[in-house]
Structures are given as structure tokens and as C-alpha cells.
Design a protein around this motif. Structure first.
Motif, PDB file in Angstrom:
ATOM      1  N   THR A 104       0.666  -1.198   0.226  1.00 30.04           N
ATOM      2  CA  THR A 104      -0.091   0.183  -0.027  1.00 30.04           C
ATOM      3  C   THR A 104       0.737   1.347  -0.039  1.00 30.04           C
ATOM      4  N   MET A 105       1.869   1.374   0.658  1.00 31.47           N
ATOM      5  CA  MET A 105       2.801   2.324   0.619  1.00 31.47           C
ATOM      6  C   MET A 105       3.484   2.740  -0.550  1.00 31.47           C
ATOM      7  N   VAL A 106       4.034   1.548  -1.098  1.00 28.17           N
ATOM      8  CA  VAL A 106       4.582   1.605  -2.274  1.00 28.17           C
ATOM      9  C   VAL A 106       3.744   2.377  -3.336  1.00 28.17           C
ATOM     10  N   ILE A 107       2.413   2.089  -3.499  1.00 30.28           N
ATOM     11  CA  ILE A 107       1.399   2.302  -4.367  1.00 30.28           C
ATOM     12  C   ILE A 107       1.111   3.716  -4.170  1.00 30.28           C
ATOM     13  N   MET A 142       8.145   0.561   7.454  1.00 33.01           N
ATOM     14  CA  MET A 142       8.237  -0.031   8.537  1.00 33.01           C
ATOM     15  C   MET A 142       7.638   0.765   9.479  1.00 33.01           C
ATOM     16  N   PHE A 143       7.508   2.412   9.301  1.00 33.21           N
ATOM     17  CA  PHE A 143       7.074   3.049  10.241  1.00 33.21           C
ATOM     18  C   PHE A 143       5.523   2.733  10.387  1.00 33.21           C
ATOM     19  N   VAL A 144       4.869   2.556   9.263  1.00 30.09           N
ATOM     20  CA  VAL A 144       3.290   2.278   9.356  1.00 30.09           C
ATOM     21  C   VAL A 144       3.039   0.862  10.233  1.00 30.09           C
ATOM     22  N   GLU A 200      13.637   5.431   1.935  1.00 31.22           N
ATOM     23  CA  GLU A 200      12.551   6.463   2.307  1.00 31.22           C
ATOM     24  C   GLU A 200      11.308   5.235   2.084  1.00 31.22           C
ATOM     25  N   ARG A 201      11.522   4.431   0.963  1.00 31.03           N
ATOM     26  CA  ARG A 201      10.362   3.623   0.980  1.00 31.03           C
ATOM     27  C   ARG A 201      10.006   2.550   1.829  1.00 31.03           C
ATOM     28  N   LEU A 247      15.165  -3.899  -2.728  1.00 25.45           N
ATOM     29  CA  LEU A 247      15.246  -2.448  -3.208  1.00 25.45           C
ATOM     30  C   LEU A 247      16.592  -2.059  -3.172  1.00 25.45           C
ATOM     31  N   SER A 248      17.817  -2.450  -2.503  1.00 24.81           N
ATOM     32  CA  SER A 248      18.956  -2.027  -2.609  1.00 24.81           C
ATOM     33  C   SER A 248      19.523  -2.554  -3.931  1.00 24.81           C
ATOM     34  N   ALA A 249      19.313  -4.013  -4.177  1.00 25.26           N
ATOM     35  CA  ALA A 249      19.798  -4.656  -5.413  1.00 25.26           C
ATOM     36  C   ALA A 249      19.302  -3.941  -6.745  1.00 25.26           C
ATOM     37  N   SER A 250      17.885  -3.702  -6.429  1.00 26.30           N
ATOM     38  CA  SER A 250      17.102  -3.056  -7.834  1.00 26.30           C
ATOM     39  C   SER A 250      17.779  -1.567  -8.006  1.00 26.30           C
ATOM     40  N   SER A 251      18.359  -0.646  -6.999  1.00 26.69           N
ATOM     41  CA  SER A 251      18.653   0.606  -7.104  1.00 26.69           C
ATOM     42  C   SER A 251      20.244   0.405  -7.777  1.00 26.69           C
ATOM     43  N   LEU A 252      20.937  -0.670  -7.360  1.00 29.64           N
ATOM     44  CA  LEU A 252      22.085  -0.944  -7.836  1.00 29.64           C
ATOM     45  C   LEU A 252      22.233  -1.316  -9.320  1.00 29.64           C
TER      46      LEU A 252
END
Length: 791
Positions: A283-286, A305-307, A299-300, A332-337
Motif C-alpha cells: 500500500t505504501m509503495v502504491i 516500517m513506520f506504518v 525512504e520507501r 530495493l537495494s539490489a534494484s537500485s544498484l
């Protein structure tokens, strides 16, 4: 958000929580700090919110004069069957808590009273606290209960059904179980569609654990992400054919459709906690996409995690929480790399996509393998291979096929149409799962399908990975050398066998095995054991769930001697399990065990310690036939009397202690003015039974620990192998008073968890699990309905 999350994670190491009054004051302080320091405000609010949440979770009003509680509850799931009883998780409906914290209980439900998930019952329950056995290397069930909002256990005394299961899922669950009953993989099919794992066989569970693929059948992040991607791709293709548009409208519509369908899938799966966390992340990503936030991976992850932690702060206690967010962080980190890398000319080809898959997969397997080692004390060495094969297979075939099958099954049940098609899809679904279960048979022929590791090995691996990671990240030469310090634990691990030989300490561990007895004497990486704890039914024994994991945690893979005091289940229930596991072990017992040496007065040297068998003189039935052992070095003596009662104590006194005409120990006085036992007279012969440490006979029963026996042993420390809140009431108050009169310090294993005595020449340290080894708030004693607050 960062202050909140970081502070809440640090709560794993807190010794206690705030009282409700202090928590409310902390919330006011957080509001005042918000405009000055949002980081600090988030941290203060986290401490307050976790404390209030746990207060609401654990508080339950119970009338003092009543032993049972009356509640209205909904059955959430049937966990397991044990003889004529079923373990069930129920949600309490009567509590109108101001913070809306859901309260659950795990209860023993009589088998003859048939019940199904979704039904509402009026129950009379005999409640028990969630406090559980606590040992090094063992499963922390108390922590597990808190993470699942289970605030108490209990036994159902009376039950009256108020209403049948209502709702689509409940109806669908009962019908679907009957429809798939004849299929080989009915348990896995049910888990993958409706999130109910009660039919998964023990054989399949073992295969999933050893192959590291258990996450494939728990509806969580992988399943919702895969389903969302399929929906997005399919709906976007369809929308572009119907209404071609260069705007983001089609993207937003397909994302919204994916979210709605994933919510429906989460509903069908019962909204289990892992599913809730995954749905929140999705939900947060969308939402970030809709808001056109070009957020970083960190940040994502922070938003998700916060919610999650805002809704459920005790998620930090769950292994699933750490596995889910670690996997998300790695992806997420692998995708950004991968995005940063300059793609070759064939970037859009199959080779590049396979490279991306491999980059994510090996990072997932390696990092989650390390995390698994920390959480579960072992590694599945073939998990990388199995996940490389079956994660794509489940993503491309099994998960979408299972969801389509369930949708059509729902349509068929509602309309009576498509019955033949649904039956064909069920057969296909069953076949699609078969490669996974077929591969489990390969594990039986592969060496070391599951490798248990010691705590020292886990720590060394973690420091090694941290050191190598820092070496790669740090570019300044002088700082790179400092990262080499993190490699030292690995070097120490290699040298550990030689270091053990130089260590002359020895340790006695009184393990927490409920109402029973099991002790391990450890010296220089070797072990001697006295008694094994109990076993219940065909599937449970404390030897398997406590003793063996404890020895593995300590890095001990060989048991030298096993002394079994007598045949009672609470002392000898795990003998068979230990013999099967360790094979070649020297057994001392009067039980009819192959190769066992009888328990008769003798002594032998083990690792420099003198092990003296004091009795019995001949084979004796019952508690007084217990094998009595004394272990000593030049400074310390420990007496292990088993379950001997007054008759057995009198026999020991007649053999090893001289009594005067009054029946007292020769040369000793009676009770002095303070109520303490009189000291030995000058020149008197000290009893051979005299020991610094005594394991109380028969768990502290009033039939044992007579005044003359206490006088002969003259212990400084007394340890009781008695379970917390045991129904025998051990140790008895009269026994405690007698040892108090002897000025002995007393420890109950049920109250302290595992108790370890470390002997260092003339020094003795006593360490308990709850208050010394792991003195954290979630390991404290929790009484039912009371917020345990060690301020």
C-alpha cells in the motif's frame, strides 16, 4: 519516522517498559519536542506507544475469588492436536480497550466439542500466564506469544456456541477443505490459497525447513508482490488496448486494481500478521507512486516500517518481521544498484533479466541465511539452490494458478457453474506443487540438509561479513585497517579448540524443562548430563526441544556420559531421543537400557572432575531408587540426589554421615537462637555429603529435604528443578523454610529460566536466563492479566 523506528527496534534490549502514567507524560513530552527535534520526539513517542500498547495487550480484569474467567471469543485458528485436545487461538471479543489492541489466547480445546474457525463461543477458561521455559538455544515461546498478541493461555472448562462461522472466508474454508481432501498436496494447497496451514504434514514441514523454502507457503510479501505485478501487467495491457493514453491514468488505475485484488487475497488468507505487514508495504509503495514521490529505496523502506510498527509495535519481536523487511531492503537495494549500472546493448534481453534475478537471489539467500542463523540457530545449505529454482516457479506458475483457481472455485460455489473446469484446475494446481515436494526426497540423500550452528560460530560469521563489507565500502586506507578488527572473532573461532584446553572453568547448567529435571555439566567443550526432562505423546520431548538445541548452541556435538536417576517421565522421558541423536554415549542407570552401567557406589574422573556415585546400594523401585551423584573438584562439591524422599535420605546418612544418639549429625548442634542449623563442633568430622551446591531432592517436595539431610549436606546454594506455577506447588513452603533456616540461598528454575553455575577455582557465579543472560522486558515473568512492569 526514523527516530520512532530506531527507538522501537532498540526496545529489543530494554530491561523494562514505562508505566502507563509515565507513558502518557512521555506523549506530552513528544508533542512539546516535535518542533524542536523531530528525531527525539519520534523516539520518545515510540517508548510511550510501546508501553501503552503492551499495557493494553496484557491487562485483563480477573476477580480474585474466581479461578476461571468467562469470555466471549471468536475462534481464529486450530493450531495443533494433542491427544484428546486441540490447541486453538481465540480472539477475545468482550474487552473494549481504548486503544483497540486485539487480545488473543491460546487454549486447550476438548476434541469432543467440535469447533471451526470463525465461530463465536461463550467460554469458561482456566487461565494461565504466557511465561514459558527459557534456555540458551531454545525457542522463546514467550516472545513468540507476545509478537502474536497472545496475552494468556488456558484450558476450556465449559463452551457454548453462540453463532456459526459467518463471512465468505469461513464458508469457503469448510467447502474447500472437503473439495481438496483427496489430493496429495491438500495441506499446501490450502495454505497457498486460504492461508490455513493446519493440514500441512510434518514431513512437508521438515522438507520446507531443510530446503529453506518455508516462506513459499506463508502468504506474505512474495505472494502479494507477485500477484500485484501480474495484475498490473495484465490490466495495463488491457487498458492500453481499450483506452490508449500517454498520461499516468492507466498506470494509476492498474495499481489501484492490483491493490484491491491483493486486499481480497489478504482477506481470503485470514489477514495473518505477515500478510498484514506485506499489504501495508504494498500500500505504501502504491501511495508513493500516486503521490508522484520519487523516493529513495531507504525512504520507501522507512515508510513501510513506520506504518507497520505504528499499527503493531510488538512486531519487533517477530522473526517474520525481520525476514520480511530484510528481504524488502535487499530487493530495493539490489534494484537500485542494477539501475545505476550501465546496461549493455542486450539490456532488454533475457540475459540481462536473468542477471538481475541472480543478483537479487544470491543477496537474498546469503543475507537471509545469516539472519536465519541468528533467529533459528541453523543454516539450510541448499536453500540458495532451492530458492533459485522454486521462487521463479512459484512466482510464474504456482501463485497465479492458485489465485485463479480460488476465484473460479468461489464463482463455481456461488453459481454452480464451471465445476469441471475448477476440478481440472485443482488437479493442475496439485501437480504444480509436486516438484517442490518431490525435491524434498532428494534432501534425504544429501548430507547436512540442516546444519545447527553454535552461538560463537554465528557471531564470528556476522563479524566476518561486517568486516568484509566495511573493507569494500571504506576507501580511506587507515580506516580500512580498523575494519580488520572485526575479523578477529573468526580467528578466535578457529583457535577455539586449543583455547578450550586452557580454560579450567566448569559449568553446571540446570535447564528449564518445566516440571522436570535435566542438567548439563560442561567443561572444555565436553558434556556430562544428569536426567533428560519429560516427553509427552509421540511428538514432544524436552530433550528434543531444549537439551539438544542447548548443546548445539554451546557447540557441543558429543555427549560423554548420560546419568538417568530413575524411570519417572519427568526425569527419563528424553532418553530415547538423546541416544538416537548422540549414539555412542556412556549410560549410567538402573533402567533396562542397552549397554547401561548400573548405578552403584563408585567414582570416576571426567575432565579432571571427580564424579562419585553415592547410591543406591542396590536396585530399588520408586523415587528412593534414584541415582545419587556428587561432582567435585578441589574447591567445590555439587550433590545431585534425584527424587529421593525421606527413606532415601536416611539411607545416604547411614552410609556417609555419622549420626549421634539423638539422630543428629555427629558434632553438629540443633537450631540456634536465630533458627539456623548449628555449625559443626570443633574437631568434628564433616559429612561426606557436604556440598556447596544442592539440587533439591524431588523438586522441593515436603516428602524430602529432612532436617537431618540438610544438616549433613549443609548447602550454601539450593536449586529447585520446579516448573513455574506447577500444579504440585513445588517447592513447598515448609521446605523453603527449612533451607532458609540453614542460611542457604535458593533459586527456582521456573522463576529464573535456565540457571548456570560457573565454577572458577574458589569462585562461583550463578547466572539466570531471565535476569542475567537475557534481562529484557519480554523475558520477564508475566502473570495472567497483569502488566509486568519492572520499573
Amino acid at each position: 519516522m526514523f527516530g520512532y523506528c530506531a527507538t522501537l527496534i532498540s526496545a529489543l534490549c530494554w530491561p523494562g517498559l514505562l508505566s502507563p502514567g509515565l507513558a502518557l507524560c512521555a506523549i506530552v513530552a513528544a508533542l512539546l519536542l516535535f518542533h524542536r527535534s523531530q528525531l527525539l520526539a519520534g523516539g520518545v513517542f515510540a517508548a510511550a506507544w510501546l508501553s501503552l500498547f503492551c499495557y493494553q495487550l496484557l491487562t485483563f480484569s480477573v476477580a480474585e475469588e474466581k479461578t476461571n474467567i468467562a469470555i466471549r471469543a471468536e475462534i481464529i485458528s486450530l493450531v495443533s492436536r494433542n491427544g484428546d485436545w486441540i490447541n486453538a487461538d481465540i480472539r477475545i471479543l468482550d474487552q473494549n480497550l481504548p486503544l483497540g489492541v486485539p487480545q488473543y489466547m491460546r487454549v486447550d480445546w476438548p476434541l469432543q466439542t467440535q469447533a471451526s474457525p470463525g465461530e463465536v463461543w461463550q467460554l469458561s477458561i482456566k487461565p494461565k500466564p504466557i511465561a514459558s521455559v527459557l534456555n540458551q538455544g531454545g525457542f522463546n515461546r514467550q516472545k513468540y506469544y507476545l509478537a502474536r498478541h497472545i496475552m494468556g493461555k488456558g484450558k476450556v472448562v465449559e463452551a457454548k456456541r453462540i453463532s456459526e462461522a459467518a463471512g465468505l472466508r469461513s464458508t469457503l474454508l469448510n467447502d474447500f477443505i472437503q473439495s481438496i481432501a483427496s489430493f496429495r498436496h491438500s495441506g499446501l494447497m490450502l495454505a497457498l490459497t486460504l492461508g490455513d496451514k493446519s493440514l500441512v504434514t510434518n514431513q512437508d514441514w521438515q522438507g520446507l525447513r531443510q530446503s529453506g523454502t518455508g516462506h513459499l507457503i506463508a502468504i506474505s510479501g512474495l505472494h502479494l508482490s507477485v500477484l500485484a505485478l501480474w495484475i498490473v501487467f495484465a490490466s495495463r495491457a488491457l487498458l492500453y488496448r481499450i483506452t490508449p493514453s500517454q498520461s499516468m491514468a492507466n498506470h494509476h488505475l492498474s495499481a489501484l486494481l492490483a491493490l484491491v485484488i491483493c486486499c481480497f487475497y489478504a482477506y481470503l488468507s485470514g489477514f495473518a500478521l505477515p500478510t498484514q505487514r506485506a499489504l501495508i508495504m504494498l500500500t505504501m509503495v502504491i501511495l508513493l507512486v500516486w503521490l508522484r514521490r520519487h523516493s529513495s529505496p531507504f525512504e520507501r523502506l522507512l515508510w513501510a516500517m513506520f506504518v507497520v510498527l505504528l499499527i503493531d509495535p510488538v512486531s519487533i519481536l517477530s522473526a517474520g518481521f525481520w525476514l520480511s523487511f530484510s528481504a524488502l531492503a535487499i530487493i530495493l537495494s539490489a534494484s537500485s544498484l542494477n539501475k545505476k549500472e550501465e546496461a549493455p546493448s542486450q539490456a532488454k534481453g533475457l540475459r540481462f533479466r536473468l542477471g538481475q534475478l541472480w543478483a537479487i537471489q544470491w543477496r537474498l539467500s546469503l543475507c537471509l541465511g545469516v539472519l536465519q542463523t541468528l533467529l533459528f540457530g541453523g543454516i539450510a545449505p541448499y536453500s540458495l539452490l532451492f530458492n533459485l529454482i522454486f521462487v521463479p516457479w512459484f512466482s510464474l506458475v504456482v501463485i497465479p494458478l492458485g489465485f485463479i483457481t480460488m476465484l473460479l472455485y468461489l464463482l463455481s460455489v456461488s453459481t454452480g457453474l464451471l465445476a469441471e473446469l475448477v476440478q481440472s484446475l485443482l488437479i493442475l494446481f496439485d501437480y504444480a506443487i509436486s516438484p517442490l515436494t518431490w525435491s524434498f526426497t532428494l534432501l534425504e540423500h544429501l548430507p547436512e540438509a540442516w546444519m545447527s550452528v553454535s552461538a560463537s560460530f554465528s557471531a564470528a560469521v556476522i563479524f566476518l561479513l561486517l568486516g568484509l563489507g566495511l573493507l569494500r565500502v571504506i576507501t580511506v586506507a587507515r580506516w580500512r585497517y580498523l575494519s580488520l578488527v572485526l575479523l578477529l572473532p573468526s580467528a578466535i573461532l578457529v583457535a577455539n579448540p586449543w583455547l578450550n584446553r586452557l580454560d579450567n572453568r566448569w559449568t553446571l547448567h540446570l535447564l528449564d524443562v518445566g516440571q522436570g529435571l535435566s542438567m548439563v555439566v560442561e567443561k572444555q567443550g565436553r558434556a556430562l548430563m544428569y536426567d533428560t526432562g519429560a516427553a509427552f505423546g509421540e511428538g514432544f520431548s524436552y530433550a528434543k526441544s531444549v537439551t539438544i538445541p542447548f548443546l548445539q548452541y554451546k557447540g557441543i556435538d558429543k555427549l560423554d556420559h548420560l546419568i538417568v536417576s530413575h524411570g519417572d517421565n519427568d526425569h527419563a522421558g528424553g532418553v530415547k531421543v538423546l541416544i538416537e541423536h548422540f549414539g555412542d554415549v556412556n549410560i549410567i542407570s538402573d533402567l533396562p537400557l542397552a549397554g547401561a552401567r548400573e548405578c552403584r557406589p563408585a567414582e570416576f574422573i571426567w575432565q579432571g572432575l571427580t564424579v562419585q556415585i553415592l547410591g543406591p546400594e542396590g536396585k530399588t523401585a520408586g523415587n528412593n531408587g534414584s541415582c545419587v551423584v556428587q561432582i567435585r573438584d578441589d574447591w567445590h562439591r555439587v550433590l545431585l540426589p534425584g527424587d529421593i524422599e525421606e527413606g532415601g535420605e536416611r539411607a545416604l546418612l547411614s552410609s556417609y554421615a555419622a549420626l549421634d544418639e539423638t539422630g543428629d549429625l555427629d558434632g553438629a548442634g540443633d537450631l540456634d537462637e536465630t533458627g539456623a542449623l548449628g555449625s559443626l563442633a570443633v574437631g568434628a568430622t564433616r559429612s561426606a555429603l557436604n556440598s556447596q551446591v544442592l539440587i533439591a531432592p524431588h523438586h522441593g517436595s515436603n516428602t524430602s529435604s529432612t532436617r537431618h539431610f540438610i544438616q549433613a549436606v549443609s548447602p550454601q546454594y539450593v536449586l529447585y528443578g520446579a516448573g513455574l506455577n506447577n500444579h504440585y506447588g513445588f517447592p513447598k513452603a515448609q521446605v523453603v523454610s527449612r533451607y532458609q533456616a540453614a542460611n542457604a540461598r535458593q533459586y527456582v528454575v521456573g522463576e529464573n529460566g535456565q540457571i548456570s553455575l560457573v565454577f572458577k577455582q574458589e569462585k562461583l557465579d550463578i547466572i539466570g536466563f531471565r535476569y542475567d543472560m537475557a534481562p529484557f522486558w519480554y523475558n520477564r515473568r508475566f502473570e495472567f492479566g497483569v502488566f509486568a512492569n519492572p520499573e
